[in-house]
Design a protein around this motif. Structure first.
Motif, PDB file in Angstrom:
ATOM      1  N   GLU A  25       0.832  -1.204   0.000  1.00 33.84           N
ATOM      2  CA  GLU A  25       0.000   0.000   0.000  1.00 33.84           C
ATOM      3  C   GLU A  25       0.868   1.256   0.000  1.00 33.84           C
ATOM      4  O   GLU A  25       0.549   2.237  -0.655  1.00 33.84           O
ATOM      5  N   ARG A  26       1.989   1.198   0.699  1.00 36.51           N
ATOM      6  CA  ARG A  26       2.921   2.341   0.713  1.00 36.51           C
ATOM      7  C   ARG A  26       3.413   2.666  -0.696  1.00 36.51           C
ATOM      8  O   ARG A  26       3.540   3.820  -1.069  1.00 36.51           O
ATOM      9  N   GLU A  27       3.718   1.632  -1.463  1.00 30.68           N
ATOM     10  CA  GLU A  27       4.192   1.842  -2.833  1.00 30.68           C
ATOM     11  C   GLU A  27       3.090   2.464  -3.695  1.00 30.68           C
ATOM     12  O   GLU A  27       3.348   3.395  -4.462  1.00 30.68           O
ATOM     13  N   LEU A  28       1.877   1.955  -3.556  1.00 37.11           N
ATOM     14  CA  LEU A  28       0.760   2.506  -4.330  1.00 37.11           C
ATOM     15  C   LEU A  28       0.475   3.956  -3.951  1.00 37.11           C
ATOM     16  O   LEU A  28       0.222   4.796  -4.825  1.00 37.11           O
ATOM     17  N   ILE A  29       0.542   4.246  -2.670  1.00 37.17           N
ATOM     18  CA  ILE A  29       0.324   5.622  -2.210  1.00 37.17           C
ATOM     19  C   ILE A  29       1.414   6.532  -2.759  1.00 37.17           C
ATOM     20  O   ILE A  29       1.148   7.651  -3.198  1.00 37.17           O
ATOM     21  N   ARG A  30       2.657   6.042  -2.781  1.00 39.15           N
ATOM     22  CA  ARG A  30       3.761   6.865  -3.293  1.00 39.15           C
ATOM     23  C   ARG A  30       3.602   7.114  -4.792  1.00 39.15           C
ATOM     24  O   ARG A  30       3.838   8.213  -5.272  1.00 39.15           O
ATOM     25  N   ILE A  31       3.202   6.097  -5.539  1.00 40.96           N
ATOM     26  CA  ILE A  31       2.972   6.279  -6.979  1.00 40.96           C
ATOM     27  C   ILE A  31       1.926   7.355  -7.198  1.00 40.96           C
ATOM     28  O   ILE A  31       2.125   8.277  -7.995  1.00 40.96           O
ATOM     29  N   ALA A  33       1.027   9.747  -5.155  1.00 45.91           N
ATOM     30  CA  ALA A  33       1.558  11.043  -4.714  1.00 45.91           C
ATOM     31  C   ALA A  33       2.501  11.642  -5.755  1.00 45.91           C
ATOM     32  O   ALA A  33       2.462  12.854  -6.024  1.00 45.91           O
ATOM     33  N   LEU A  34       3.345  10.821  -6.348  1.00 44.46           N
ATOM     34  CA  LEU A  34       4.271  11.314  -7.370  1.00 44.46           C
ATOM     35  C   LEU A  34       3.509  11.806  -8.594  1.00 44.46           C
ATOM     36  O   LEU A  34       3.838  12.853  -9.163  1.00 44.46           O
ATOM     37  N   ILE A  35       2.494  11.069  -8.999  1.00 42.05           N
ATOM     38  CA  ILE A  35       1.681  11.486 -10.144  1.00 42.05           C
ATOM     39  C   ILE A  35       0.974  12.798  -9.834  1.00 42.05           C
ATOM     40  O   ILE A  35       0.878  13.678 -10.686  1.00 42.05           O
ATOM     41  N   ASP A  36       0.523  12.949  -8.588  1.00 39.02           N
ATOM     42  CA  ASP A  36      -0.206  14.155  -8.193  1.00 39.02           C
ATOM     43  C   ASP A  36       0.672  15.400  -8.128  1.00 39.02           C
ATOM     44  O   ASP A  36       0.203  16.492  -8.405  1.00 39.02           O
ATOM     45  N   ARG A  37       1.962  15.240  -7.766  1.00 43.28           N
ATOM     46  CA  ARG A  37       2.745  16.442  -7.488  1.00 43.28           C
ATOM     47  C   ARG A  37       3.916  16.746  -8.427  1.00 43.28           C
ATOM     48  O   ARG A  37       4.410  17.866  -8.434  1.00 43.28           O
ATOM     49  N   LEU A  38       4.376  15.770  -9.182  1.00 43.08           N
ATOM     50  CA  LEU A  38       5.556  16.035 -10.011  1.00 43.08           C
ATOM     51  C   LEU A  38       5.187  16.729 -11.326  1.00 43.08           C
ATOM     52  O   LEU A  38       4.227  16.335 -11.988  1.00 43.08           O
ATOM     53  N   PRO A  39       5.973  17.721 -11.704  1.00 35.16           N
ATOM     54  CA  PRO A  39       5.705  18.440 -12.951  1.00 35.16           C
ATOM     55  C   PRO A  39       5.693  17.547 -14.184  1.00 35.16           C
ATOM     56  O   PRO A  39       4.982  17.832 -15.148  1.00 35.16           O
ATOM     57  N   VAL A  40       6.441  16.458 -14.173  1.00 33.81           N
ATOM     58  CA  VAL A  40       6.500  15.579 -15.340  1.00 33.81           C
ATOM     59  C   VAL A  40       5.133  14.963 -15.651  1.00 33.81           C
ATOM     60  O   VAL A  40       4.871  14.568 -16.782  1.00 33.81           O
ATOM     61  N   PHE A  41       4.256  14.915 -14.651  1.00 37.63           N
ATOM     62  CA  PHE A  41       2.930  14.339 -14.862  1.00 37.63           C
ATOM     63  C   PHE A  41       1.856  15.383 -15.162  1.00 37.63           C
ATOM     64  O   PHE A  41       0.674  15.042 -15.233  1.00 37.63           O
ATOM     65  N   GLU A  42       2.271  16.637 -15.340  1.00 32.54           N
ATOM     66  CA  GLU A  42       1.298  17.655 -15.724  1.00 32.54           C
ATOM     67  C   GLU A  42       0.656  17.233 -17.047  1.00 32.54           C
ATOM     68  O   GLU A  42       1.327  16.790 -17.962  1.00 32.54           O
ATOM     69  N   GLY A  43      -0.663  17.347 -17.105  1.00 35.58           N
ATOM     70  CA  GLY A  43      -1.381  16.966 -18.313  1.00 35.58           C
ATOM     71  C   GLY A  43      -1.830  15.518 -18.328  1.00 35.58           C
ATOM     72  O   GLY A  43      -2.581  15.123 -19.218  1.00 35.58           O
ATOM     73  N   PHE A  44      -1.387  14.721 -17.362  1.00 30.72           N
ATOM     74  CA  PHE A  44      -1.844  13.328 -17.298  1.00 30.72           C
ATOM     75  C   PHE A  44      -3.251  13.299 -16.721  1.00 30.72           C
ATOM     76  O   PHE A  44      -3.522  13.904 -15.687  1.00 30.72           O
ATOM     77  N   ASP A  45      -4.152  12.604 -17.378  1.00 28.24           N
ATOM     78  CA  ASP A  45      -5.530  12.452 -16.922  1.00 28.24           C
ATOM     79  C   ASP A  45      -5.548  11.378 -15.830  1.00 28.24           C
ATOM     80  O   ASP A  45      -5.473  10.181 -16.113  1.00 28.24           O
ATOM     81  N   LYS A  46      -5.631  11.821 -14.585  1.00 28.58           N
ATOM     82  CA  LYS A  46      -5.525  10.903 -13.441  1.00 28.58           C
ATOM     83  C   LYS A  46      -6.636   9.867 -13.400  1.00 28.58           C
ATOM     84  O   LYS A  46      -6.487   8.820 -12.777  1.00 28.58           O
TER      85      LYS A  46
END
Length: 137
Positions: A25-31, A33-46
């Protein structure tokens, strides 16, 4: 199968999380969180995250699954995002504060397929250890 650069980064993180045969669960939460906050994921449809994860699982369960996922992901990534891809994989494997042999082998395989130099990969690994370190008891 052609995937987007966003999907590629997510596939590599999912493989990192599952490389030791258990996705915590920690790994899934981190994934997430990274998608939510990193600029590289800007524009990704969550809202596509489940779809992307299922595509990754389908590929992994197919013939030559691991190699196929990694090769497809790296083919979809611009060269300038290879260090980012490695950093994300290291970040996910480091969440548990202990790397299993399978996780180390996955990172080694990924390193071998990337065109980034050894000093860069070592710096990424040291930075991840520093970020996840806890206060001594």
């Amino acid at each position: 199968m052609t995937i987007s650069a966003h999907d590629a980064l997510i596939h590599l993180m999912l493989v990192a999380a599952s490389s030791d045969s258990t996705m915590t669960e920690r790994e899934l939460i981190r994934i997430q969180a990274l998608i939510d906050r990193l600029p590289v994921f800007e524009g990704f449809d969550k809202s596509r995250l489940t779809e992307v994860a299922n595509e990754c699982a389908d590929l992994l369960n197919g013939p030559d699954g691991l190699d196929r996922v990694v090769d497809n992901a790296l083919a979809a990534l611009p060269k300038k995002l290879e260090d980012t891809a490695y950093a994300l994989a290291v970040e996910i494997t480091s969440v548990d504060l202990h790397l299993e042999q399978e996780e180390l082998r996955y990172l080694e395989m990924l390193r071998d397929k990337l065109t980034i130099d050894r000093l860069t990969t070592a710096a990424i690994e040291v930075a991840a250890r520093a970020r996840h370190r806890r206060m001594p008891s």
